[in-house]
Each structure stands twice: as structure tokens, then as C-alpha cells.
Design an enzyme around this catalytic site. Structure first.
Site, PDB file in Angstrom:
ATOM      1  CB  SER A  86      31.708  38.570  34.718  1.00  0.00           C
ATOM      2  OG  SER A  86      31.750  38.959  36.061  1.00  0.00           O
ATOM      3  CE1 TYR A 111      31.369  44.269  32.463  1.00  0.00           C
ATOM      4  CE2 TYR A 111      30.872  43.278  34.588  1.00  0.00           C
ATOM      5  CZ  TYR A 111      31.635  43.328  33.434  1.00  0.00           C
ATOM      6  OH  TYR A 111      32.655  42.428  33.262  1.00  0.00           O
ATOM      7  CE  LYS A 123      31.498  41.201  30.435  1.00  0.00           C
ATOM      8  NZ  LYS A 123      32.316  41.192  29.218  1.00  0.00           N
TER       9      LYS A 123
HETATM   10  P1  NAD Z   1      40.124  46.449  30.273  1.00  0.00           P
HETATM   11  O1  NAD Z   1      39.258  47.650  30.295  1.00  0.00           O
HETATM   12  O2  NAD Z   1      41.510  46.576  30.772  1.00  0.00           O
HETATM   13  O3  NAD Z   1      40.187  45.853  28.793  1.00  0.00           O
HETATM   14  C1  NAD Z   1      39.148  46.001  27.871  1.00  0.00           C
HETATM   15  C2  NAD Z   1      39.730  46.668  26.640  1.00  0.00           C
HETATM   16  O4  NAD Z   1      38.717  46.798  25.649  1.00  0.00           O
HETATM   17  C3  NAD Z   1      40.239  48.080  26.930  1.00  0.00           C
HETATM   18  O5  NAD Z   1      41.588  48.150  26.530  1.00  0.00           O
HETATM   19  C4  NAD Z   1      39.347  48.993  26.090  1.00  0.00           C
HETATM   20  O6  NAD Z   1      40.058  50.105  25.579  1.00  0.00           O
HETATM   21  C5  NAD Z   1      38.860  48.051  25.010  1.00  0.00           C
HETATM   22  N1  NAD Z   1      37.549  48.354  24.439  1.00  0.00           N
HETATM   23  C6  NAD Z   1      36.383  48.601  25.074  1.00  0.00           C
HETATM   24  N2  NAD Z   1      35.404  48.788  24.174  1.00  0.00           N
HETATM   25  C7  NAD Z   1      35.952  48.646  22.944  1.00  0.00           C
HETATM   26  C8  NAD Z   1      35.457  48.707  21.625  1.00  0.00           C
HETATM   27  N3  NAD Z   1      34.185  48.989  21.361  1.00  0.00           N
HETATM   28  N4  NAD Z   1      36.322  48.504  20.595  1.00  0.00           N
HETATM   29  C9  NAD Z   1      37.623  48.240  20.821  1.00  0.00           C
HETATM   30  N5  NAD Z   1      38.151  48.160  22.064  1.00  0.00           N
HETATM   31  C10 NAD Z   1      37.326  48.359  23.111  1.00  0.00           C
HETATM   32  O7  NAD Z   1      39.344  45.296  31.031  1.00  0.00           O
HETATM   33  P2  NAD Z   1      39.826  43.852  31.459  1.00  0.00           P
HETATM   34  O8  NAD Z   1      39.829  43.788  32.925  1.00  0.00           O
HETATM   35  O9  NAD Z   1      41.020  43.458  30.682  1.00  0.00           O
HETATM   36  O10 NAD Z   1      38.552  43.013  30.982  1.00  0.00           O
HETATM   37  C11 NAD Z   1      38.530  42.331  29.742  1.00  0.00           C
HETATM   38  C12 NAD Z   1      37.183  41.651  29.593  1.00  0.00           C
HETATM   39  O11 NAD Z   1      36.989  40.757  30.686  1.00  0.00           O
HETATM   40  C13 NAD Z   1      35.983  42.588  29.594  1.00  0.00           C
HETATM   41  O12 NAD Z   1      35.034  42.098  28.690  1.00  0.00           O
HETATM   42  C14 NAD Z   1      35.472  42.478  31.008  1.00  0.00           C
HETATM   43  O13 NAD Z   1      34.099  42.752  31.081  1.00  0.00           O
HETATM   44  C15 NAD Z   1      35.753  41.024  31.308  1.00  0.00           C
HETATM   45  N6  NAD Z   1      35.870  40.739  32.741  1.00  0.00           N
HETATM   46  C16 NAD Z   1      36.758  41.428  33.494  1.00  0.00           C
HETATM   47  C17 NAD Z   1      36.857  41.183  34.850  1.00  0.00           C
HETATM   48  C18 NAD Z   1      37.785  41.974  35.721  1.00  0.00           C
HETATM   49  O14 NAD Z   1      37.586  41.987  36.940  1.00  0.00           O
HETATM   50  N7  NAD Z   1      38.811  42.608  35.190  1.00  0.00           N
HETATM   51  C19 NAD Z   1      36.063  40.187  35.438  1.00  0.00           C
HETATM   52  C20 NAD Z   1      35.172  39.478  34.628  1.00  0.00           C
HETATM   53  C21 NAD Z   1      35.088  39.770  33.266  1.00  0.00           C
HETATM   54  C1  WQD Z   2      35.907  42.516  45.907  1.00  0.00           C
HETATM   55  C2  WQD Z   2      35.511  42.646  47.386  1.00  0.00           C
HETATM   56  C3  WQD Z   2      34.158  44.567  47.816  1.00  0.00           C
HETATM   57  C4  WQD Z   2      37.008  47.670  46.975  1.00  0.00           C
HETATM   58  C5  WQD Z   2      33.693  43.120  40.446  1.00  0.00           C
HETATM   59  C6  WQD Z   2      32.558  43.101  39.473  1.00  0.00           C
HETATM   60  C7  WQD Z   2      32.545  41.812  38.724  1.00  0.00           C
HETATM   61  C8  WQD Z   2      33.911  41.524  38.100  1.00  0.00           C
HETATM   62  C9  WQD Z   2      35.008  41.636  39.089  1.00  0.00           C
HETATM   63  C10 WQD Z   2      33.946  42.348  35.877  1.00  0.00           C
HETATM   64  C11 WQD Z   2      34.051  43.076  47.574  1.00  0.00           C
HETATM   65  C12 WQD Z   2      35.469  44.661  48.527  1.00  0.00           C
HETATM   66  C13 WQD Z   2      36.402  46.449  47.133  1.00  0.00           C
HETATM   67  C14 WQD Z   2      37.320  48.444  48.133  1.00  0.00           C
HETATM   68  C15 WQD Z   2      36.411  46.694  49.494  1.00  0.00           C
HETATM   69  N1  WQD Z   2      34.229  42.481  37.084  1.00  0.00           N
HETATM   70  N2  WQD Z   2      36.112  45.973  48.368  1.00  0.00           N
HETATM   71  N3  WQD Z   2      37.008  47.907  49.344  1.00  0.00           N
HETATM   72  O1  WQD Z   2      32.782  43.356  43.388  1.00  0.00           O
HETATM   73  O2  WQD Z   2      33.670  40.972  43.595  1.00  0.00           O
HETATM   74  O3  WQD Z   2      33.512  42.063  41.375  1.00  0.00           O
HETATM   75  O4  WQD Z   2      34.924  42.905  39.753  1.00  0.00           O
HETATM   76  O5  WQD Z   2      33.286  41.496  35.385  1.00  0.00           O
HETATM   77  O6  WQD Z   2      31.563  41.926  37.754  1.00  0.00           O
HETATM   78  O7  WQD Z   2      31.347  43.264  40.179  1.00  0.00           O
HETATM   79  O8  WQD Z   2      35.235  42.806  42.931  1.00  0.00           O
HETATM   80  O9  WQD Z   2      37.371  43.876  43.507  1.00  0.00           O
HETATM   81  O10 WQD Z   2      35.303  45.313  43.354  1.00  0.00           O
HETATM   82  O11 WQD Z   2      35.515  43.704  45.239  1.00  0.00           O
HETATM   83  O12 WQD Z   2      36.135  46.273  50.613  1.00  0.00           O
HETATM   84  O13 WQD Z   2      37.819  49.553  48.052  1.00  0.00           O
HETATM   85  O14 WQD Z   2      36.301  43.704  47.942  1.00  0.00           O
HETATM   86  O15 WQD Z   2      33.120  45.112  48.588  1.00  0.00           O
HETATM   87  O16 WQD Z   2      33.557  42.440  48.711  1.00  0.00           O
HETATM   88  P1  WQD Z   2      33.700  42.307  42.915  1.00  0.00           P
HETATM   89  P2  WQD Z   2      35.902  44.001  43.706  1.00  0.00           P
END
Ligand code: NAD
Ligand code: WQD
Length: 339
Positions: free
Chosen positions: A125, A150, A154
């Protein structure tokens, strides 16, 4: 035909990636413990691909269960999505986050190694950068001090993979640092399904538009940015899914076990929170009630990606215009709300 294990494949990004992998000619096997998903997106993926996707409801922390999947399928590579991802919850329940995110990754690596190794993509991330001094962030931008458990998981998992590939020449890795994934599949058969009150911006916008939430709070209007609201790099989830296909293809083509590369996955274009809300309203011809609120604790002011490395070495670039992404996000919200 290569077989790829997708851990966390029932989730938001995993299900979209499953579709792109099938389209690119891969066989996929999905593992998910459904801790943060139901089977909606997986069923959507099956409908879109016209395939039945082998699915195992197991926890990646359980080595025996994972072994059974490796015994049943000739796994050539893994994309590891399985993790908990809510920043705020990780502050309240740090042990749960460290236990799940680290144990699941360590177990997947152990089982992969015991089955002869292979290629692995790890979901990291942009959170690892914190607030960079210089923007856009390149892969060489120093990682910041993690501001929550979290983000720390990562960083630790990135280090685990980097060390593991050095020690185990049967492994090859790519770390993808996602910026802000948003949107849904164009079919509206897959999308984000947040539980409870959404933390992320776009689901909060779509739920407010749908009348599920009264008003969107814009966290921070006094940032040192053109309109005072925070800047992010919003990447379409389908573009992000394709980046995983490119990462695997890069590893199979290069065939350089012992290497671990890192790529930013974003658009390279910053957008402010206010701009995103305005675009959503304009493209969908709908009003979203919003109000300015104080900054959210732990938020950075601005972060966006330099994507040159992924453009060049993965031959990947973001393609979907953000307006299209926001139209898809709304189509998905309407579909799940029956609007
Ligand atoms: P998500 O929660 O929709 O998907 C993650 C999936 O993993 C879920 O379906 C959950 O049930 C499963 N899971 C969690 N722990 C598990 C375990 N121990 N065994 C088996 N399954 C398990 O999330 P997402 O948004 O699809 O994110 C996927 C990956 O990308 C995650 O690692 C997340 O940290 C990373 N990521 C997401 C974002 C974002 O904003 N969505 C941003 C950066 C990184
Ligand atoms: C985006 C912008 C908020 C909600 C997070 C995690 C990051 C990654 C992606 C997993 C920010 C603003 C949000 C609301 C708002 N996840 N906001 N009102 O914080 O950039 O990243 O998700 O890895 O680790 O930290 O994403 O979508 O939460 O926010 O004003 O109700 O929107 O303050 O500036 P963020 P976000």
C-alpha cells in the site's frame, strides 16, 4: 496453463484480479475465509468469466488447510491479498491485525516453499510512504514511520518477502504498492462491499448518494493544497487488477528467482477530495450532500504516485478515466441497493 492461487480472492481487489487472470489465460484457485467478504463478488467473477472458479473457504493462517489446496492443484504462483485492511480497527485491535496479516503471509510463503516455490505478488500500500517530502512518490521514496498497525503490517510483510527471496532461490516476488483503489466492474457484478460505516471515501460518497448516509464529511479543508482538501491518487480497481497480471507475466518472462521488485500502482494524477466529489456528482448527475469537517487523525495531506517504473517494466498503465470509474462505482451501489 499456469495455475495461480489467489488468497483473499473473494474480496474487492481479489475478485477483480481473478477475472483479469482468467481473461489472460491463467487458471485460478481462490482461497478466502470470508472474514471480510461474502460470495457475491466471487459469483460475479464466475458469471463474468463463464467459469466455475475453484474456491476453498479456509484461513490462510492454517498450514494444513493450505497444504490440501496445494496438493489438489498444481500451484505455479500466488497473489496474496488475504489481510485485514481497516486502519482505525487496526489501532483498536493491533494484535488481531499483526496476527492475521503476518501469520497468513508467513504461512502462505512456507507452504509455497514446501511445494517447490514459485512466483508471488504481495499486496502492499501507498500507506508505507506516509507523507513523502517530495511528490510524486517513487519506489525509492523512503518508507515513513508507520502511523498505525495496519500500515506496519504492510511494511513488515514487504521486509519478510524481500528477505525470503534472498534466502530461498526458488522464490521470485513482486510487491505492488496500491494507491487508492476505487470503482467496480463495468458489469456491476463485482465491487466494494464495505461492512458497516465505510472508512474510504468513494463508498461513503456512493452510500450518501443512495441515501444510506445523510451527509459526507470532508475531512480537512485547510490543507496546503489548491482547494484545501487532501490529494490522493485514485486508481480504478480493474486497472489495478490488470497490474497483477502484468506482474506475474513479468516474473514468468524474466524468470529471475531470488529477485523481489517493487512497483507503485496508481494513475500518477492527484485529485482532491472535493474534486472527486464534484466529478462523481457531475458524471452521475446526482447530488451528494457534504460538509467540511476537521482533519481525520492519521491522514496525510497529499500523496500520489510516480508510475514510470510500472509503465516501463510491467508494460502497464492506468487506462480507465476517473469519470468512468465513478460511474461504475455508482452503478454498483445502485445494483446492490436495488435502486
Ligand atoms: P478485502 O477485505 O475486500 O479482501 C481481502 C480478503 O481477504 C477478504 O475477502 C477477507 O475475507 C480475506 N481474508 C482476510 N484474512 C484472511 C485469512 N487469514 N485467510 C483467508 N482469507 C482472509 O480487501 P481488498 O480491498 O480487496 O484488499 C486486498 C488486499 O489489498 C489487502 O491485503 C489490502 O491490505 C490491500 N490493499 C487494499 C487497499 C484498498 O484500499 N482496498 C489499498 C492498498 C492495499
Ligand atoms: C481518501 C481521502 C480522507 C472518507 C486508506 C488507507 C490506505 C489504503 C487506502 C489500504 C482522505 C478523505 C475519506 C470520508 C473524507 N488502504 N475522506 N471523508 O486514507 O487515502 O487511504 O485507504 O491499504 O492504507 O489509509 O483513503 O478513501 O479513506 O480517504 O473526506 O468520509 O478522503 O480524509 O483525505 P486513504 P480514504
Amino acid at each position: 496453463m499456469k495455475t495461480i492461487l489467489i488468497t483473499g480472492g473473494a474480496g474487492y481487489i481479489g475478485s477483480h484480479t481473478a477475472v483479469e487472470l482468467v481473461a489472460a489465460g491463467y487458471q485460478v484457485v481462490v482461497v478466502d475465509n470470508l472474514s471480510n467478504a461474502d460470495t457475491t463478488c466471487l459469483k460475479g467473477a464466475e458469471k463474468i468469466t463463464g467459469r466455475s472458479l475453484p474456491f476453498y473457504e479456509i484461513d490462510c493462517c492454517c498450514k494444513e488447510d493450505l497444504q490440501t489446496v496445494f496438493k489438489k492443484h498444481p500451484i505455479d504462483g500466488v497473489i496474496h491479498f488475504a489481510a485485514f485492511k481497516a486502519v482505525g480497527e487496526s489501532v483498536e485491535k493491533p494484535l488481531m491485525y499483526y496476527k492475521n496479516n503476518l501469520t497468513s503471509f508467513l504461512t502462505v510463503l512456507e507452504v509455497l516453499l514446501e511445494n517447490g516455490g514459485g512466483n508471488i505478488v504481495f499486496s502492499s500500500s501507498a500507506t508505507v510512504y506516509g507523507q513523502p517530502d517530495i511528490l510524486p512518490a517513487t519506489e525509492d521514496t523512503p518508507r515513513g514511520v508507520a502511523t498505525n498497525p495496519y500500515g506496519n503490517t504492510k511494511q513488515i510483510c514487504e521486509d519478510i518477502l524481500t528477505d525470503a527471496v534472498k534466502a530461498h532461490p526458488t522464490l521470485q516476488g513482486i510487491i505492488l504498492r496500491y494507491f487508492n483503489p476505487i470503482g467496480a466492474h463495468p458489469s456491476a457484478l463485482m465491487g466494494e462491499l464495505p461492512r458497516g460505516v465505510p472508512n474510504n471515501l468513494v463508498p461513503f460518497i456512493t452510500q450518501t448518494a443512495a441515501g444510506v448516509r445523510d451527509v459526507l464529511q470532508i475531512f480537512g479543508s485547510d490543507y496546503n493544497t489548491p482547494d484545501g482538501t487532501a490529494l490522493r491518487d485514485y486508481i480504478d480497481v480493474n486497472d489495478l487488477a490488470r497490474a497483477h497480471v502484468s506482474a506475474l507475466q513479468k516474473m514468468y518472462t524474466k524468470n529471475d528467482p531470488g529477485s523481489c521488485e517493487i512497483y507503485n500502482v496508481g494513475t500518477g494524477q492527484p485529485l482532491s477530495v472535493l474534486e472527486l466529489v464534484q466529478k462523481f456528482c457531475a458524471v452521475n448527475n446526482i447530488k451528494v450532500k457534504y460538509k467540511m469537517a476537521g482533519r481525520r487523525q492519521g491522514d496525510v495531506e497529499a500523496v500520489w504516485a510516480n508510475t514510470s517504473l510500472a509503465n516501463k517494466h510491467l508494460q502497464w498503465k492506468a487506462e480507465v478515466p476517473v469519470e468512468e470509474t465513478l460511474a461504475r462505482a455508482w452503478a454498483w451501489e445502485k445494483k446492490i441497493r436495488d435502486l
